[in-house]
Design an enzyme around this catalytic site. Structure first.
Site, PDB file in Angstrom:
ATOM      1  N   GLY A 208       0.806  -1.207   0.000  1.00 51.03           N
ATOM      2  CA  GLY A 208       0.000   0.000   0.000  1.00 51.03           C
ATOM      3  C   GLY A 208       0.841   1.259   0.000  1.00 51.03           C
ATOM      4  O   GLY A 208       2.067   1.223   0.123  1.00 51.03           O
ATOM      5  N   SER A 209       0.190   2.367  -0.146  1.00 52.07           N
ATOM      6  CA  SER A 209       0.881   3.651  -0.203  1.00 52.07           C
ATOM      7  C   SER A 209       1.676   3.952   1.056  1.00 52.07           C
ATOM      8  O   SER A 209       2.666   4.677   1.003  1.00 52.07           O
ATOM      9  CB  SER A 209      -0.135   4.771  -0.440  1.00 52.07           C
ATOM     10  OG  SER A 209      -0.697   4.646  -1.713  1.00 52.07           O
ATOM     11  N   VAL A 210       1.292   3.386   2.159  1.00 55.10           N
ATOM     12  CA  VAL A 210       1.985   3.655   3.418  1.00 55.10           C
ATOM     13  C   VAL A 210       3.416   3.127   3.401  1.00 55.10           C
ATOM     14  O   VAL A 210       4.262   3.576   4.158  1.00 55.10           O
ATOM     15  CB  VAL A 210       1.187   3.083   4.613  1.00 55.10           C
ATOM     16  CG1 VAL A 210       1.277   1.571   4.664  1.00 55.10           C
ATOM     17  CG2 VAL A 210       1.645   3.686   5.917  1.00 55.10           C
TER      18      VAL A 210
END
Length: 97
Positions: free
Chosen positions: A54-56
């Site tokens: 994910g973007s995290v």
């Protein structure tokens, strides 16, 4: 009740699907999976489940790539396919893409 139970409680309350690990430089302190990996089949999420990042995670991956480049292990112009050929877009990606 172990000292990681608060993490699993938060995940339970949020209906978390995935895996997590808490690590130290030389060991895994805690690892946990929970939830459903495939809602169509009801297959549970395991440590072997493949999932997209994910973007995290982008800032962590960028840090690692820059550290490896500084050590001369990779070049920022290298194509991802040199390291991860099974990724379907790997031949189109560099760290500068």
């Amino acid at each position: 009740m172990n000292h990681w139970s608060k993490i699993t409680k938060i995940n339970d309350d949020a209906n978390y699907n995935g895996a997590l690990a808490v690590t130290a430089p030389d060991q895994v302190l805690f690892r946990h999976t929970q939830g459903i990996a495939d809602y169509a089949t009801g297959m549970p999420f395991t440590f072997s489940t493949t999932s997209g990042i994910g973007s995290v995670t982008k800032q962590f991956l960028a840090t690692v790539v820059l550290m490896l480049a500084e050590e001369g292990e990779v070049a920022l112009s290298d194509r991802l396919s040199q390291y991860l050929p099974e990724y379907r877009f790997a031949d189109h990606l560099t760290s500068t893409a």
